[in-house]
Each structure stands twice: as C-alpha cells, then as structure tokens.
Design a protein around this motif. Structure first.
Motif, PDB file in Angstrom:
ATOM      1  N   SER A 126      19.961  43.769  -4.644  1.00 39.59           N
ATOM      2  CA  SER A 126      20.621  44.999  -5.073  1.00 39.59           C
ATOM      3  C   SER A 126      19.555  46.040  -4.410  1.00 39.59           C
ATOM      4  N   PHE A 127      18.253  45.823  -4.147  1.00 39.96           N
ATOM      5  CA  PHE A 127      17.426  46.633  -3.867  1.00 39.96           C
ATOM      6  C   PHE A 127      17.738  46.659  -2.414  1.00 39.96           C
ATOM      7  N   GLU A 128      17.895  45.762  -1.638  1.00 41.82           N
ATOM      8  CA  GLU A 128      18.094  45.830  -0.003  1.00 41.82           C
ATOM      9  C   GLU A 128      19.471  46.470   0.211  1.00 41.82           C
ATOM     10  N   ARG A 129      20.457  46.407  -0.712  1.00 40.86           N
ATOM     11  CA  ARG A 129      21.680  47.284  -0.720  1.00 40.86           C
ATOM     12  C   ARG A 129      21.458  48.577  -0.782  1.00 40.86           C
ATOM     13  N   HIS A 130      20.827  49.038  -1.971  1.00 42.36           N
ATOM     14  CA  HIS A 130      20.685  50.435  -2.407  1.00 42.36           C
ATOM     15  C   HIS A 130      19.205  51.019  -2.017  1.00 42.36           C
ATOM     16  N   GLU A 140      15.744  52.718  -2.485  1.00 41.51           N
ATOM     17  CA  GLU A 140      15.055  53.211  -3.601  1.00 41.51           C
ATOM     18  C   GLU A 140      15.816  53.880  -4.810  1.00 41.51           C
ATOM     19  N   ARG A 141      17.049  54.262  -4.405  1.00 38.70           N
ATOM     20  CA  ARG A 141      18.377  54.805  -5.132  1.00 38.70           C
ATOM     21  C   ARG A 141      18.251  53.651  -6.687  1.00 38.70           C
ATOM     22  N   PHE A 142      18.362  52.443  -6.247  1.00 43.35           N
ATOM     23  CA  PHE A 142      18.388  51.495  -7.137  1.00 43.35           C
ATOM     24  C   PHE A 142      17.131  51.452  -8.111  1.00 43.35           C
ATOM     25  N   ALA A 143      15.937  51.735  -7.427  1.00 42.78           N
ATOM     26  CA  ALA A 143      14.612  51.892  -8.630  1.00 42.78           C
ATOM     27  C   ALA A 143      14.886  53.212  -9.348  1.00 42.78           C
ATOM     28  N   GLN A 144      15.305  53.890  -8.647  1.00 46.48           N
ATOM     29  CA  GLN A 144      15.393  55.618  -9.446  1.00 46.48           C
ATOM     30  C   GLN A 144      16.463  55.415 -10.575  1.00 46.48           C
ATOM     31  N   LYS A 145      17.466  54.444 -10.340  1.00 46.85           N
ATOM     32  CA  LYS A 145      18.203  54.373 -11.528  1.00 46.85           C
ATOM     33  C   LYS A 145      17.906  53.725 -12.783  1.00 46.85           C
ATOM     34  N   ILE A 146      16.888  52.769 -12.593  1.00 43.91           N
ATOM     35  CA  ILE A 146      16.507  51.952 -13.724  1.00 43.91           C
ATOM     36  C   ILE A 146      15.246  52.144 -14.244  1.00 43.91           C
ATOM     37  N   LEU A 147      14.173  52.845 -13.366  1.00 42.17           N
ATOM     38  CA  LEU A 147      12.791  53.032 -13.792  1.00 42.17           C
ATOM     39  C   LEU A 147      12.753  54.696 -14.005  1.00 42.17           C
ATOM     40  N   SER A 148      11.665  54.819 -15.151  1.00 39.96           N
ATOM     41  CA  SER A 148      11.482  56.058 -15.826  1.00 39.96           C
ATOM     42  C   SER A 148      10.444  56.684 -14.686  1.00 39.96           C
ATOM     43  N   GLU A 149       9.995  57.972 -14.802  1.00 37.81           N
ATOM     44  CA  GLU A 149       9.281  58.558 -13.694  1.00 37.81           C
ATOM     45  C   GLU A 149       7.719  57.853 -13.825  1.00 37.81           C
ATOM     46  N   ALA A 150       7.442  57.591 -14.779  1.00 33.93           N
ATOM     47  CA  ALA A 150       6.092  56.695 -14.803  1.00 33.93           C
ATOM     48  C   ALA A 150       5.972  55.154 -14.279  1.00 33.93           C
ATOM     49  N   GLU A 151       7.268  54.658 -14.360  1.00 31.82           N
ATOM     50  CA  GLU A 151       7.448  53.394 -13.857  1.00 31.82           C
ATOM     51  C   GLU A 151       7.617  53.475 -12.499  1.00 31.82           C
ATOM     52  N   LEU A 152       8.308  54.494 -11.961  1.00 34.23           N
ATOM     53  CA  LEU A 152       8.640  54.655 -10.536  1.00 34.23           C
ATOM     54  C   LEU A 152       7.331  54.930  -9.732  1.00 34.23           C
ATOM     55  N   ALA A 153       6.274  55.643 -10.305  1.00 35.02           N
ATOM     56  CA  ALA A 153       5.119  55.709  -9.766  1.00 35.02           C
ATOM     57  C   ALA A 153       4.309  54.384  -9.545  1.00 35.02           C
ATOM     58  N   ALA A 154       4.326  53.535 -10.484  1.00 35.84           N
ATOM     59  CA  ALA A 154       3.659  52.146 -10.503  1.00 35.84           C
ATOM     60  C   ALA A 154       4.394  51.473  -9.652  1.00 35.84           C
ATOM     61  N   TRP A 155       5.808  51.421  -9.616  1.00 37.11           N
ATOM     62  CA  TRP A 155       6.497  50.723  -8.597  1.00 37.11           C
ATOM     63  C   TRP A 155       6.072  51.162  -7.252  1.00 37.11           C
ATOM     64  N   ARG A 156       5.988  52.290  -7.092  1.00 33.46           N
ATOM     65  CA  ARG A 156       5.615  52.655  -5.388  1.00 33.46           C
ATOM     66  C   ARG A 156       4.415  52.086  -4.988  1.00 33.46           C
ATOM     67  N   ARG A 157       3.516  52.348  -6.161  1.00 34.28           N
ATOM     68  CA  ARG A 157       2.053  51.806  -5.631  1.00 34.28           C
ATOM     69  C   ARG A 157       2.051  50.288  -5.593  1.00 34.28           C
ATOM     70  N   ARG A 158       2.443  49.643  -6.277  1.00 32.20           N
ATOM     71  CA  ARG A 158       2.809  48.133  -6.191  1.00 32.20           C
ATOM     72  C   ARG A 158       3.755  47.597  -4.834  1.00 32.20           C
ATOM     73  N   SER A 159       4.514  48.345  -4.560  1.00 27.50           N
ATOM     74  CA  SER A 159       5.335  48.096  -3.490  1.00 27.50           C
ATOM     75  C   SER A 159       4.766  48.439  -2.046  1.00 27.50           C
ATOM     76  N   ALA A 160       3.699  49.368  -2.133  1.00 27.63           N
ATOM     77  CA  ALA A 160       3.080  49.873  -0.943  1.00 27.63           C
ATOM     78  C   ALA A 160       2.339  48.791  -0.672  1.00 27.63           C
ATOM     79  N   ARG A 161       1.314  48.238  -1.518  1.00 22.52           N
ATOM     80  CA  ARG A 161       0.464  47.126  -1.216  1.00 22.52           C
ATOM     81  C   ARG A 161       1.292  45.776  -0.874  1.00 22.52           C
TER      82      ARG A 161
END
Length: 130
Positions: A18-22, A24-45
């Motif tokens: 789903s992430f490959e198809r959609h 960051e829009r997929f992450a933005q649909k299911i994650l809160s703002e705080a979760e999005l920030a944590a997700w971006r940090r983890r994904s970058a590493r």
C-alpha cells in the motif's frame, strides 16, 4: 469492568505494498501529526523500520476500534487515535477531537500492546469502564 477487547494481526507485506502504491499519502491517512513525525525520523534512518511503524500503528488502531465497538466509523478515525508512548516506553492510546469526547463521556480507559515480527504486526487492546 471490561468494556471491550480487540485484537488485530496485520500483514506487513500488505502495508508495504500500500505504501509503495500510495507513498506518503498512505501514511498521512492513518497517522496523527506526532506519529507522522516519528515515522519520518524512522524511515529516514531505515526505510524498513518505517514500514513496520506503519504496520504496528495500523494494527493497534484496528484493535482499539474493535475494543470500543465502533469499527472504522465516526467518531473513530485513523488520525484521531494516536499510539504514543508513556515515559517508560510502553505504548498508550492518545485520543483527539470527537473521539476523545466520545470516549471520555463513557468513562473509558484503554490499554494497548503491539508487536511485530518479520511478516506480521499484532496488537491487543483492552478497554475498561472506570
């Protein structure tokens, strides 16, 4: 007194697809703002860690929605239910907006646990009436 219980098992490969198809829009649909920030940090590493983060949050929110008996209908919404962490590191439910109002009006408290392995994320939620 137990109000409800919910469990969910999520195929991480399905979340990855789903992430490959959609994107960051997929992450933005299911994650809160705080979760999005944590997700971006983890994904970058480590991108795979970001996918696992998405899968565990997806699973935990599904388990919570089952425990409160709403499923994915209002006031339940992906972004109104956040999976945060207590100071100890233990996962905890943080609610926002109408969902928080609905939950508190019923005098409820939630307990959540989540885990992941190579292909699956799993969550279990107990909601009690205070």
């Amino acid at each position: 007194m137990i109000y409800g219980i919910g469990t969910d098992i999520c195929d991480i490969r399905r979340i990855r697809a789903s992430f490959e198809r959609h994107g960051e829009r997929f992450a933005q649909k299911i994650l809160s703002e705080a979760e999005l920030a944590a997700w971006r940090r983890r994904s970058a590493r480590w991108p795979e860690r970001g996918v696992r983060f998405l899968a565990t949050r997806f699973s935990a929110k599904e388990a919570f929605s089952k425990a409160v008996g709403l499923g994915m209908r209002l006031p339940m919404h992906w972004r109104r239910c956040e999976i945060g962490n207590a100071l100890s590191g233990a996962p905890r439910i943080v609610l926002h907006g109408d969902l928080k109002t609905w939950f508190e009006a019923r005098g409820l408290r939630a307990h959540i646990t989540l885990s992941d392995e190579s292909d699956y994320a799993v969550s279990f939620c107990v909601v009690e009436r205070l």
